[in-house]
Write a protein that holds these residues in place. Structure first.
Motif, mmCIF file in Angstrom:
data_model
loop_
_atom_site.group_PDB
_atom_site.id
_atom_site.type_symbol
_atom_site.label_atom_id
_atom_site.label_comp_id
_atom_site.label_asym_id
_atom_site.label_seq_id
_atom_site.Cartn_x
_atom_site.Cartn_y
_atom_site.Cartn_z
ATOM 1 N N LEU A 47 -15.655 48.773 65.516
ATOM 2 C CA LEU A 47 -16.639 49.688 66.103
ATOM 3 C C LEU A 47 -17.921 49.748 65.280
ATOM 4 O O LEU A 47 -18.993 50.039 65.808
ATOM 5 C CB LEU A 47 -16.042 51.094 66.214
ATOM 6 C CG LEU A 47 -15.072 51.309 67.366
ATOM 7 C CD1 LEU A 47 -14.457 52.703 67.284
ATOM 8 C CD2 LEU A 47 -15.789 51.140 68.712
ATOM 9 N N LYS A 71 -22.812 60.156 65.687
ATOM 10 C CA LYS A 71 -22.825 58.805 65.115
ATOM 11 C C LYS A 71 -23.876 57.914 65.763
ATOM 12 O O LYS A 71 -24.386 56.976 65.145
ATOM 13 C CB LYS A 71 -21.414 58.207 65.292
ATOM 14 C CG LYS A 71 -21.188 56.794 64.896
ATOM 15 C CD LYS A 71 -21.168 56.571 63.409
ATOM 16 C CE LYS A 71 -20.186 57.437 62.655
ATOM 17 N NZ LYS A 71 -18.787 57.119 62.945
ATOM 18 N N ASN A 87 -20.826 63.622 58.373
ATOM 19 C CA ASN A 87 -20.502 62.244 57.989
ATOM 20 C C ASN A 87 -21.106 61.274 59.005
ATOM 21 O O ASN A 87 -21.755 60.285 58.641
ATOM 22 C CB ASN A 87 -18.975 62.072 57.918
ATOM 23 C CG ASN A 87 -18.568 60.635 57.654
ATOM 24 O OD1 ASN A 87 -18.628 59.807 58.555
ATOM 25 N ND2 ASN A 87 -18.186 60.329 56.435
ATOM 26 N N LYS A 134 -11.485 44.697 54.986
ATOM 27 C CA LYS A 134 -12.942 44.780 55.238
ATOM 28 C C LYS A 134 -13.675 43.982 54.144
ATOM 29 O O LYS A 134 -14.900 43.876 54.164
ATOM 30 C CB LYS A 134 -13.429 46.229 55.224
ATOM 31 C CG LYS A 134 -12.613 47.195 56.065
ATOM 32 C CD LYS A 134 -13.021 47.200 57.511
ATOM 33 C CE LYS A 134 -12.178 48.182 58.312
ATOM 34 N NZ LYS A 134 -12.236 47.970 59.748
ATOM 35 N N ARG A 194 -13.955 51.704 56.171
ATOM 36 C CA ARG A 194 -12.960 52.287 55.274
ATOM 37 C C ARG A 194 -12.814 51.381 54.057
ATOM 38 O O ARG A 194 -13.124 50.191 54.107
ATOM 39 C CB ARG A 194 -11.600 52.393 55.993
ATOM 40 C CG ARG A 194 -11.562 53.400 57.110
ATOM 41 C CD ARG A 194 -10.202 53.408 57.813
ATOM 42 N NE ARG A 194 -9.908 52.148 58.478
ATOM 43 C CZ ARG A 194 -9.085 51.222 58.029
ATOM 44 N NH1 ARG A 194 -8.423 51.410 56.892
ATOM 45 N NH2 ARG A 194 -8.871 50.103 58.693
ATOM 46 N N GLU A 250 -21.595 49.853 66.881
ATOM 47 C CA GLU A 250 -22.559 50.912 66.555
ATOM 48 C C GLU A 250 -23.884 50.310 66.072
ATOM 49 O O GLU A 250 -24.967 50.729 66.498
ATOM 50 C CB GLU A 250 -21.977 51.831 65.473
ATOM 51 C CG GLU A 250 -20.812 52.677 65.972
ATOM 52 C CD GLU A 250 -19.898 53.201 64.875
ATOM 53 O OE1 GLU A 250 -18.898 53.846 65.202
ATOM 54 O OE2 GLU A 250 -20.173 52.939 63.679
HETATM 55 N N1 UDP Z 1 -16.760 55.485 59.770
HETATM 56 C C1 UDP Z 1 -17.227 56.762 59.558
HETATM 57 N N2 UDP Z 1 -17.521 57.145 58.297
HETATM 58 C C2 UDP Z 1 -17.394 56.307 57.250
HETATM 59 C C3 UDP Z 1 -16.936 54.985 57.474
HETATM 60 C C4 UDP Z 1 -16.607 54.609 58.760
HETATM 61 O O1 UDP Z 1 -17.372 57.546 60.499
HETATM 62 O O2 UDP Z 1 -17.685 56.728 56.119
HETATM 63 C C5 UDP Z 1 -16.484 55.104 61.166
HETATM 64 C C6 UDP Z 1 -17.336 53.955 61.644
HETATM 65 O O3 UDP Z 1 -18.646 54.413 61.929
HETATM 66 C C7 UDP Z 1 -16.545 53.527 62.878
HETATM 67 C C8 UDP Z 1 -15.103 53.764 62.423
HETATM 68 O O4 UDP Z 1 -15.166 54.667 61.316
HETATM 69 O O5 UDP Z 1 -16.824 54.371 63.970
HETATM 70 C C9 UDP Z 1 -14.460 52.480 61.964
HETATM 71 O O6 UDP Z 1 -14.021 51.790 63.079
HETATM 72 P P1 UDP Z 1 -13.775 50.236 63.051
HETATM 73 O O7 UDP Z 1 -13.273 49.845 64.389
HETATM 74 O O8 UDP Z 1 -15.001 49.530 62.566
HETATM 75 O O9 UDP Z 1 -12.672 50.010 61.921
HETATM 76 P P2 UDP Z 1 -11.257 50.698 61.597
HETATM 77 O O10 UDP Z 1 -11.534 51.722 60.544
HETATM 78 O O11 UDP Z 1 -10.739 51.303 62.863
HETATM 79 O O12 UDP Z 1 -10.443 49.573 61.058
#
Ligand code: UDP
Length: 486
Positions: free
Chosen positions: A388, A222, A363, A290, A285, A392
């Protein structure tokens, strides 16, 4: 009596904590090294168990992959179990998740039947875990889905923690309803971890609570650095963007190997954006909190006309790949409908990307490339435990526009590391902030540099590991002292 079937394990190989040497200063490295040494002597044969509700999708799974790997690399027998439940249970826990974020969710409330369902499913999962535990182990249950497992683990002789990755600063009736449901299950928990002090409910006053922020793994698929050629090639191969590429779509895996990307995103768009188009990106997600609809409307009404070459992309996991989020598909459908109803010229610049998550590394490589490619990254959440995706993007020196909610406020000082929106529902302000960054490359670069430095100083896995190993070590000490006093 037949032995209970164990929980599903996520198998994570060890990674060397020595890697952090290259990204932290000497003082921090010495702290991590000392924490690792101490852990080896304290933990011995004990197992540190993490239990959550999904191996892929979302921030908790993202972190457990890394933290488990580095803890194992430090010589700790860290393991990760995933609870099993059906859609009915996850619909209930998604409602609970929304309530704890101050929103009524599907509005169905919490009934006695819900309580019975929650109690039964979590107890069954706890019994499956208990069959694998030994006295002296450390068990960390993550988030509302697993909290109900605590009572059935109370007599296992383990140090029992519950970690909440969610919460809101100003609780309303919805939040109180959520905590009233959940906290009776937490009586036997030895210690709690929250992301922010304000998230701790009054019911847990006087209990052993630590505040520990999440972190990112800068060596993961990632976040690993990518060349411009790799970024372009990964995005074109995944059919997220259109363009000519000259290098193979490779990415570096968490363990340092080189892989070829093969996955394809499922796009909802008129035609792909080009590699040279400026891109406003939100990753997340498919979740109402969001606010994907607000992002589309804000872009369409307050950015599209002012920056005629800018495109918007919302990228999230393919809904069928995330077991614990049954709401995702309906949110994606709503986003598709809102996009379809836009005027044709704006609609052509709005793209929805569902990135398959069945291969976690692929992914992650697509998301990494998107975050690095984006001109501006947004996170217009209405509530956010930590965020996160923000961390990132900051690590990748992107200029970020994000809502001033929850843990995002711990990451960004507005005007220094990015721009914050005081009111996440204020679409004109959202559009103005994006437009300001799209039209001021120098300011964007300055914000991006400061953002990267901030993540390097505060939100790397090294800091997180030091805190967790310290906390677990203390609990083990206390546990041993209590046991020898009996
Ligand atoms: N993420 C991912 N693939 C996707 C969408 C989101 O790997 O298609 C990851 C994103 O990069 C991050 C995590 O899911 O590492 C989301 O964490 P965040 O704390 O932003 O939100 P949460 O989903 O825990 O509410």
């Amino acid at each position: 009596m037949p032995r209970a079937r164990p929980l599903e394990h996520v198998h994570v190989g060890p990674l060397p904590p020595e890697r952090f040497r290259s990204v932290v200063d000497d003082d921090r490295w010495r702290l991590l090294d000392a924490a690792n040494h101490r852990a080896r002597s304290i933990f011995g044969a004990r197992v540190v168990w993490n239990v959550n509700s999904t191996a892929t999708g979302g921030g908790v799974a993202e972190m457990l992959h890394s933290l488990t790997a580095y803890a194992r690399g430090a010589g700790v027998d860290a393991r990760w179990g995933v609870m099993e439940a059906d859609e009915e249970f996850f619909t209930l826990t998604k409602r609970l998740h929304h309530l704890l974020h101050g929103s009524a969710g599907d509005g169905a409330g919490l009934s006695l039947a819900d309580h019975a369902l929650y109690e039964r499913v979590t107890r069954e999962n706890a019994q499956r875990l208990a069959a694998e535990l030994s006295p002296g182990d450390v068990v960390v249950l993550h988030d509302p889905q697993t909290a109900g497992m605590a009572p059935a683990l109370a007599d296992c002789g383990v140090a029992l923690l519950w970690r909440s990755h969610i919460g809101v600063d100003e609780p309303n009736d919805a939040v109180r309803t959520g905590w009233d449901f959940l906290t009776p299950f937490l009586d036997d928990v030895d210690a709690f971890i929250f992301t922010r002090r304000a998230y701790v409910p009054p019911q847990l006053e006087g209990r052993d609570v630590s505040i520990i922020c999440p972190s990112i793994d800068v060596f993961s698929e990632k976040n690993h650095p990518m060349t411009g050629g790799q970024i372009a090639s990964v995005l074109v191969t995944a059919q997220v963007l259109h363009g000519e590429v000259t290098v193979a779509p490779t990415y570096v895996t968490r363990s340092g190997g080189l892989e070829h990307l093969t996955c394809r995103a499922q796009m909802d768009e008129d035609a792909p954006a080009g590699l040279n188009d400026r891109l406003v990106l939100q990753v997340g997600r498919w979740d109402p909190l969001k606010d994907p609809i607000g992002v589309i409307e804000g872009f369409a009404e307050h950015v599209a006309a002012y920056v005629p070459d800018a495109h918007l992309m919302l990228a999230g996991p393919a809904p069928e790949d995330v077991d614990d989020d049954p709401e995702a598909l309906s949110v994606l459908h709503r986003a598709r409908a809102v996009r379809a109803a836009l005027p044709a010229d704006v609609r052509a610049r709005v793209h929805l990307a569902c990135v398959p998550i069945c291969d976690r590394g692929e992914n992650a490589a697509v998301i990494n490339a998107l975050q690095r490619h984006a001109t501006v990254v947004v996170q217009k959440s209405l509530a956010e435990g930590f965020g996160l995706t923000v961390t990132e993007a900051m690590w990748k020196s992107r200029p970020v526009v994000a809502s001033a909610v929850g843990g995002i406020c711990d990451q960004i000082v507005s005007g220094v590391h990015g721009l914050l929106l005081d009111d996440p529902t204020d679409l004109p302000a959202f559009g103005a902030a994006i437009t300001a960054l799209l039209t001021d490359a120098r300011r964007s670069a300055t914000l991006g540099r400061a953002a990267h430095d901030r993540v390097g100083a505060e939100f790397l896995g090294s800091r997180h590991l030091i805190q967790l190993l310290g906390l677990f070590g203390r609990l083990i000490d206390e546990h041993e002292r209590a046991a020898s006093a009996v």
